[in-house]
Every structure is written in structure tokens, then in C-alpha cells.
Design an enzyme around this catalytic site. Structure first.
Site, PDB file in Angstrom:
ATOM      1  N   TYR A  50       0.816  -1.213   0.000  1.00 22.87           N
ATOM      2  CA  TYR A  50       0.000   0.000   0.000  1.00 22.87           C
ATOM      3  C   TYR A  50       0.849   1.262   0.000  1.00 22.87           C
ATOM      4  CZ  TYR A  50      -3.988  -2.979   1.324  1.00 22.87           C
ATOM      5  OH  TYR A  50      -4.962  -3.941   1.363  1.00 22.87           O
ATOM      6  N   SER A 198     -13.437  -3.007   1.777  1.00 20.14           N
ATOM      7  CA  SER A 198     -14.406  -2.300   0.930  1.00 20.14           C
ATOM      8  C   SER A 198     -15.834  -2.607   1.363  1.00 20.14           C
ATOM      9  CB  SER A 198     -14.201  -2.665  -0.549  1.00 20.14           C
ATOM     10  OG  SER A 198     -12.948  -2.244  -1.017  1.00 20.14           O
ATOM     11  N   LEU A 200     -18.119  -0.737   2.090  1.00 22.02           N
ATOM     12  CA  LEU A 200     -19.068   0.238   1.545  1.00 22.02           C
ATOM     13  C   LEU A 200     -18.904   0.369   0.036  1.00 22.02           C
ATOM     14  CD1 LEU A 200     -18.833   2.925   4.369  1.00 22.02           C
ATOM     15  CD2 LEU A 200     -20.648   1.236   3.990  1.00 22.02           C
ATOM     16  N   GLY A 201     -18.482  -0.734  -0.596  1.00 20.85           N
ATOM     17  CA  GLY A 201     -18.399  -0.723  -2.059  1.00 20.85           C
ATOM     18  C   GLY A 201     -17.474   0.351  -2.590  1.00 20.85           C
ATOM     19  N   ARG A 202     -16.308   0.506  -1.958  1.00 22.39           N
ATOM     20  CA  ARG A 202     -15.338   1.542  -2.336  1.00 22.39           C
ATOM     21  C   ARG A 202     -15.965   2.938  -2.322  1.00 22.39           C
ATOM     22  NH1 ARG A 202     -14.016  -3.117  -4.969  1.00 22.39           N
ATOM     23  NH2 ARG A 202     -11.848  -3.761  -4.672  1.00 22.39           N
ATOM     24  N   PHE A 204     -19.062   3.789  -2.801  1.00 30.73           N
ATOM     25  CA  PHE A 204     -20.293   3.929  -3.576  1.00 30.73           C
ATOM     26  C   PHE A 204     -21.520   3.836  -2.667  1.00 30.73           C
ATOM     27  CE2 PHE A 204     -21.214   3.104  -8.331  1.00 30.73           C
ATOM     28  CZ  PHE A 204     -22.231   4.041  -8.322  1.00 30.73           C
TER      29      PHE A 204
END
Length: 316
Positions: A50, A198, A200-202, A204
Site C-alpha cells: 500500500y 471495501s 461500503l463498495g469503495r 459507492f
């Protein structure tokens, strides 16, 4: 702060963690991490790969986390990963692991890593060899607990037979529910924790992205299938329905999505990523959200398995 157990070896963490993948190496990131500690978050997730990808930097995130935890090491559970590089495929051979763990310890400025994941399975190294090496590192005191990331159910079984796994990390959210088919039942059977990234859906599912143009020009999400073309339009419709349900409960869409994940199992610890402390505070509000049977049925109608348009990843 609510706490949860990951695995059966005694690893106890805050019920929500913090993913640091997209944090740049700056003072705001340090303030966010330290602010999360102040709020009771104990689980912090990073990896040797990262860095600030928008700047073409791979690596460096461990140093940021280590800097933020300086003087507060005992308050944190540090999870990091090995096994993926920018130029090579997944790796899990013993020599590579031994080199990687020492490099991560140096970058983090720590004498041990709490939870050490293989970032992706290595098709060229038997999982028994990989986990056997990790078990040796536990004996040496360099790591405390072992995890896998994005591993299939059969590989999880084989790994767990060599040394007990404490956690498996994979994507899991209202619209990435593939883990429910095979992996989640195996984790329940073996008593292994699940750490959804993720969740929260990246971003979204948090309801902040309404048009493709809302994404900065250098945002990596522009390359993901779910953020493109007709997929984007269909997914925005799902999010709008989630927003409506959240509004009826007096919570934010992010809090609703995280509360749903937390309700799936007592051994699930999501690690939403954010650069900003106000988002950490918002996410922690999910711990106070109670979902009724009616709420859960409504969520299922809005976002059943396979509802999201487009694949999880994209071409870079």
C-alpha cells in the site's frame, strides 16, 4: 467500544477497524489514525504494497501507520500483508515470507505484527509451505496471528489444518456477497473471523458519489467496472433505495451498510477505509444501529446477492 473475537486463538479487536490503504503519508493521515484510537478503534489494516497509488507509489503506507502509532503501540492491533508486489504475481514461498516480515517490521517500527495475512494465494507454492513458515514466525514471536486474504474455501481448510487461522480478509458488502456461497460457511464451521474490506463498495454505498464526474481525474475507482457506463447508472439506483431506507431509520447509508454486515455474524469485523476522521466517527455510529427483521427484509429486497452491475475489479 464493542469488541469482537477473530478466530479461536484469543485475538480481540474493536468491532469496526480502520483500513489505511488509501491514506497518503501526511499529517492528516496521522491525525485520523490517532483520532480513531481516541474513539476506541483498535484494529488497523495495512499492507507492504500500500502507498499513494495516485502518485504511482507502491509501498510506504506501513511507515505512515507506524508513525501514527508511535508511543501508542499497546492500544492497537496491527494487521499487515505480504505476497503481492507491483511487478510480480502472488508470492508465498518461505524465503520471500522471511524477507517480507522483516521488511514490514522495519517499516512499521515494531517488534512484532499482530495479524499477518498472505495478500493473495500463490499458485506456485503449496499453502502448507506458506502457513508452515508463518507458524514458525509465530513461534519466533515476529507475528502473533495468521490470516489469508481472498482465499477460496478449500485453501482455507488446508491452511487451517497446518496452523489455526484467526481471520480471512475478502471483499464483502451489500453488493459484493460472493463470500456467502462457500467461504462464510467454512469460516463459521472452523471458527475463523472474517474481515471485510471495501465494506461500503469503495465508497459507492456511502451515497457520496452521484455521477462519474464526482470521481477525481486521478481516482483509481474510474477503472472499476461498477463505476463505469450503464453499470454506474444501475448501481446508483440501488444506492438511492438504500439511502431511502437509511433515511427512514434516521441513519446514514454508510451506517446502514455497516450495520447490515455486523449483523451477519459475531465474527465479522469490517475495516472501512477513509482519510478523514469525521468519516471514522460516522462509521462508528453503525455500532448503535439495530436492524429489525423488517429492516433486513427490506435490505434484501433492495440489494439481493448479485444485484450490483459489473465485476468487483477492473483493468488498470
Amino acid at each position: 467500544m464493542q469488541r469482537r473475537l477473530l478466530g479461536s486463538q484469543g485475538l480481540e479487536v474493536s468491532a469496526l477497524g480502520l483500513g489505511t490503504m488509501m491514506m497518503p503519508d501526511n499529517d492528516e493521515s496521522v491525525r485520523t489514525i490517532q483520532g480513531a484510537l481516541d474513539l476506541g478503534v483498535t484494529m488497523f489494516d495495512t499492507a507492504d504494497l500500500y502507498g499513494d497509488y495516485t502518485l504511482g507509489q507502491f509501498g510506504g503506507n506501513e511507515k505512515t501507520l507506524g508513525r501514527a502509532l508511535r508511543g501508542r503501540r499497546d492500544e492497537a492491533i496491527v494487521a499487515t500483508k505480504f505476497g503481492v508486489t507491483h511487478t510480480q504475481g502472488p508470492k508465498g514461498d518461505p524465503a520471500y515470507i522471511k524477507k517480507s516480515v522483516d521488511a514490514s517490521l522495519y517499516s512499521l517500527g515494531l517488534d512484532h505484527i499482530d495479524l499477518y495475512y498472505q495478500h493473495r494465494p500463490d499458485p506456485n507454492t503449496p499453502i502448507e509451505d506458506t502457513v508452515g513458515t508463518l507458524a514458525d514466525l509465530v513461534k519466533q514471536g515476529k507475528i502473533r496471528y495468521i490470516g489469508l486474504s481472498e482465499a477460496p474455501a478449500d485453501l482455507i481448510r488446508r491452511a487451517h489444518a497446518v496452523h489455526p487461522l484467526s481471520a480471512v480478509q475478502t471483499e464483502y458488502s451489500l453488493w459484493s456477497r460472493e463470500v456467502e456461497d462457500e467461504v462464510l460457511p467454512v469460516l463459521g464451521e472452523l471458527g475463523i473471523g472474517l474481515v471485510p474490506y471495501s465494506p461500503l463498495g469503495r465508497g459507492f454505498l456511502a451515497g457520496q458519489i452521484k455521477t462519474f464526474e464526482d470521481l477525481p481525474a486521478d481516482d483509481y475507482r474510474r477503472y472499476y467496472e461498477r463505476f463505469q457506463g450503464d453499470n454506474f447508472a444501475k448501481n446508483v439506483e440501488i444506492v438511492s433505495l438504500i439511502e431511502q431506507l437509511a433515511a427512514q431509520k434516521g441513519v446514514t447509508p454508510a451506517q446502514l451498510g455497516l450495520a447490515w454486515l455486523l449483523s451477519r455474524s459475531e465474527r465479522i469485523v469490517p475495516i472501512p477505509g477513509t482519510k478523514r476522521l469525521e468519516r471514522v466517527r460516522e462509521n462508528l455510529g453503525a455500532l448503535d444501529v439495530e436492524l429489525s427483521a423488517e429492516d433486513l427484509a427490506g435490505i434484501e429486497r433492495i440489494s439481493p446477492k448479485g444485484a450490483a452491475a459489473g465485476g468487483r475489479f477492473g483493468a488498470f
